[in-house]
Every structure is written in structure tokens, then in C-alpha cells.
Design an enzyme around this catalytic site. Structure first.
Site, PDB file in Angstrom:
ATOM      1  N   ALA A  31       0.845  -1.189   0.000  1.00 45.61           N
ATOM      2  CA  ALA A  31       0.000   0.000   0.000  1.00 45.61           C
ATOM      3  C   ALA A  31       0.885   1.244   0.000  1.00 45.61           C
ATOM      4  O   ALA A  31       2.087   1.169   0.260  1.00 45.61           O
ATOM      5  CB  ALA A  31      -0.916  -0.013   1.219  1.00 45.61           C
ATOM      6  N   GLU A  49      -2.278  -9.361  -0.478  1.00 47.88           N
ATOM      7  CA  GLU A  49      -3.690  -9.457  -0.104  1.00 47.88           C
ATOM      8  C   GLU A  49      -4.591  -9.365  -1.334  1.00 47.88           C
ATOM      9  O   GLU A  49      -5.612 -10.049  -1.423  1.00 47.88           O
ATOM     10  CB  GLU A  49      -4.033  -8.371   0.913  1.00 47.88           C
ATOM     11  CG  GLU A  49      -3.415  -8.647   2.285  1.00 47.88           C
ATOM     12  CD  GLU A  49      -3.563  -7.499   3.256  1.00 47.88           C
ATOM     13  OE1 GLU A  49      -4.087  -7.722   4.360  1.00 47.88           O
ATOM     14  OE2 GLU A  49      -3.147  -6.372   2.916  1.00 47.88           O
ATOM     15  N   GLU A  61       3.809  -6.022   7.278  1.00 50.64           N
ATOM     16  CA  GLU A  61       3.178  -4.959   8.060  1.00 50.64           C
ATOM     17  C   GLU A  61       3.723  -4.810   9.476  1.00 50.64           C
ATOM     18  O   GLU A  61       3.776  -3.692  10.011  1.00 50.64           O
ATOM     19  CB  GLU A  61       1.657  -5.186   8.114  1.00 50.64           C
ATOM     20  CG  GLU A  61       0.918  -4.841   6.822  1.00 50.64           C
ATOM     21  CD  GLU A  61       0.895  -5.982   5.831  1.00 50.64           C
ATOM     22  OE1 GLU A  61       0.189  -5.887   4.819  1.00 50.64           O
ATOM     23  OE2 GLU A  61       1.622  -6.995   6.049  1.00 50.64           O
TER      24      GLU A  61
END
Length: 261
Positions: free
Chosen positions: A66, A115, A135
Site C-alpha cells: 500500500a 492481499e 506490516e
């Protein structure tokens, strides 16, 4: 519709969506998630499109996570909303799409990128692909379904190790884990994926849509997957594809499915 962050091309009954942010290794930001949702929603309604392939531009990354700059100053409420909206718009949306979505992983698939691949119905990787959920190195956990889909795909123990260590795994290890279905050379990745997509596209679209629903039911709390299968199996008998498929079998010819009810 014109998109800034994705490219769409169509071949026969296949649509290929390419995430096109090569300077940021195709990182997912809010506009890209929204564009992917819009494109997938439109393609789901296009009768002539039977299979969707997701891939990344360039030779380095599928999606390398992200866009961290977008949420580095978020509070708890904003973080929760980010995950909830992303899951609704894209990750859960893909999983429940009634058309098959295949992830062609052409490089790094990290964080939100992995994901995204896991939300797809299955995955094919190039030999140079690397996958991981890093993460925890940011003081976070996966927020787009990673803690749920990874254990479903590779088992609880391996998922715990991958998430806790934040280490990347190779395409070959992903294959042994069952995270990807095939590993091929990067130069062959799209053609190989298209070949599988073409095999799918020649089958009944209505039956495949119901198969997706039935398989997904096994992973939904409070839903009896066997009962869902019985329901979807029965519904198939009311479709034109069932009539065509059985008639073609009896007449010893190739079925020509229209994908209509």
C-alpha cells in the site's frame, strides 16, 4: 472510462487489468483501489467477458504494498475505516465476484499486493516473484484480509510465521505452500495465464459463478457450504447453459454456452 492508474485490454472473452504505477512499484493508493473497483464492477456486467486477469506493469512488481504515505498520520478510527473501506471496495468484492479473477504475479507482491492476489480466485507467479506481509515492521498488521486468507490458503502455522517474521518467500516456496497454483518464467506468465483463462471461458459462465459462490460459502461463518452447494446445484437446472450442455453431450458435439439464465 479513462483510468489514471490502471490499464484494461480485452482479448476474446478475457479482460486483463494492469495496475500501472511503475514508479511506485504499483503500490495501492486510494485512487487505484477506487479505479480497480470501478473497472471490476463494469467488467462483471459485460456479458462477453468471462475471465479477468490482474497483473502489474513492468518486470519488478505485481503490487509492492500500500502507499504508506497516505496513512502514516492516521488515528485508530481512520485506520479502521481505511481497512473496512478497502475490504468492501476491492478485496471482498473480488472474492465474491461471479466471474473468475486470476492474479498473474509478475514480481513483488507485498502487503496489500499479496492481499490483492489472495483475494483473487487463484494465483500464478513468475519465477522472480517474491511474496510477503511485512506490516509488523511498520507496527501494523495486515488490514485487507491478510490475517484471514493466508491461513486459509497455507495453514495457520505457516501464516503465523510469515506474518510474524515479515519475511518474503520465493515463488517456488509459495508453490509448495499452495499459495500459488503454478510458477512459470516471467516471459511466459501472461500467455500461460491466458491459456488457463481460455479453458475457463469455454465452460458455462453461469455454472462457474455458482461454483464460486458455493466454494466461498465454506469460508463464511454461519453458512453451511453443503446446503449452499445443493441450492446452487439446483439453480443450474433452470439455466440455458444446462440445457445447452446436456444437449451437446447427448448430441456428441461441443457445447456453445451463452452464459444466460
Amino acid at each position: 472510462m479513462n483510468y489514471e492508474n490502471i490499464l484494461i485490454e480485452k482479448e476474446n472473452k478475457i479482460a486483463i487489468i494492469t495496475i500501472n504505477r511503475p514508479k511506485s512499484l504499483n503500490a495501492l493508493n486510494k485512487p487505484t483501489i477506487e479505479e480497480l473497483h470501478s473497472a471490476l464492477k463494469a467488467l462483471e456486467l459485460e456479458k462477453e467477458v468471462r475471465v479477468i486477469i490482474l497483473t502489474g506493469s513492468g518486470e519488478k512488481a505485481f503490487v509492492a504494498g500500500a502507499d504508506i504515505k497516505e496513512f502514516s498520520d492516521f488515528n485508530m478510527s481512520e485506520g479502521s475505516q481505511l481497512a473496512a473501506k478497502g475490504q468492501e471496495l476491492l478485496f471482498d468484492f473480488i472474492q465474491n465476484l461471479n466471474k473468475p479473477v486470476i492474479a498473474a504475479i509478475n514480481g513483488f507482491a507485498l502487503g496489500g499486493g499479496l492481499e490483492l492476489a489472495m483475494a483473487s480466485h487463484f494465483r500464478i507467479a513468475s519465477t522472480n516473484a517474491k511474496m510477503g506481509l511485512p506490516e509488523v515492521t511498520l507496527g501494523l498488521i495486515p488490514g485487507y484480509g491478510g490475517t484471514q486468507r493466508l491461513p486459509q490458503l497455507i495453514g495457520k502455522g505457516r501464516a503465523m510465521e510469515m506474518i510474524m517474521t515479515a519475511e518474503m518467500i520465493t515463488a517456488d516456496k509459495a508453490l509448495t505452500y499452495g499459495l500459488v497454483n503454478h510458477v512459470v518464467d516471467q516471459t511466459e506468465l501472461l500467455d500461460f495465464t491466458k491459456n488457463i483463462a481460455n479453458k475457463i471461458a469455454n465452460n458455462s459462465a453461469t455454472a462457474i459463478g455458482r461454483a464460486i459462490k458455493s466454494i466461498n460459502a465454506n469460508y463464511r461463518d454461519g453458512i453451511n457450504g453443503f446446503h449452499e452447494e445443493i441450492k446452487n446445484f439446483g439453480e443450474c437446472f433452470e439455466t440455458e447453459d444446462f440445457t445447452e450442455g446436456t444437449t451437446a453431450f447427448i448430441e456428441k458435439r461441443k457445447a456453445e454456452f451463452k452464459g444466460t439464465m
